[in-house]
Scaffold this motif. Structure first.
Motif, PDB file in Angstrom:
ATOM      1  N   UNK A 116       0.828  -1.204   0.000  1.00 15.49           N
ATOM      2  CA  UNK A 116       0.000   0.000   0.000  1.00 15.49           C
ATOM      3  C   UNK A 116       0.869   1.264   0.000  1.00 15.49           C
ATOM      4  N   UNK A 117       1.866   1.308   0.854  1.00 12.52           N
ATOM      5  CA  UNK A 117       2.716   2.498   0.949  1.00 12.52           C
ATOM      6  C   UNK A 117       3.596   2.673  -0.292  1.00 12.52           C
ATOM      7  N   UNK A 118       4.053   1.578  -0.861  1.00 12.57           N
ATOM      8  CA  UNK A 118       4.830   1.660  -2.099  1.00 12.57           C
ATOM      9  C   UNK A 118       3.962   2.198  -3.229  1.00 12.57           C
ATOM     10  N   UNK A 119       2.746   1.707  -3.345  1.00 11.32           N
ATOM     11  CA  UNK A 119       1.824   2.203  -4.365  1.00 11.32           C
ATOM     12  C   UNK A 119       1.554   3.694  -4.180  1.00 11.32           C
ATOM     13  N   UNK A 120       1.384   4.123  -2.931  1.00  7.67           N
ATOM     14  CA  UNK A 120       1.150   5.540  -2.640  1.00  7.67           C
ATOM     15  C   UNK A 120       2.352   6.383  -3.049  1.00  7.67           C
TER      16      UNK A 120
END
Length: 94
Positions: free
Chosen positions: A36-40
């Protein structure tokens, strides 16, 4: 999707969890947060312009290393008996 991969199952029904089960749940949770944080981060960079493959690789490697360091610290505390499964899971709940 396995029970360990389902977000809603991470921290429900903590009774009878052993350290190994808790560590598996923590690892699964860590992986979801990492993705999730990488995608963000990638989306924010794309909003500012093109993201090169090299930049993607660097961000992915950084995300992997950070997640591994945090998750394995908690998993080792469980294995060493420094913290009980219910406490570890409750601290990592969203």
């Amino acid at each position: 999707m396995t029970e360990l991969a389902r977000p809603e199952s991470d921290f429900s029904d903590l009774s009878d969890l052993d350290s190994s089960d808790a560590a598996d749940r923590i690892r699964a949770r860590g992986e979801r947060v990492r993705r999730r944080e990488l995608d963000t981060a990638l989306a924010r960079l794309r909003d500012r312009g093109e993201v090169t493959p090299a930049q993607r690789r660097v961000l992915a490697a950084l995300a992997d290393r950070l997640t591994d360091a945090l998750v394995e610290r908690w998993a080792s505390k469980l294995a060493d008996g420094e913290v009980d499964p219910e406490t570890a899971l409750s601290l990592l709940a969203e």
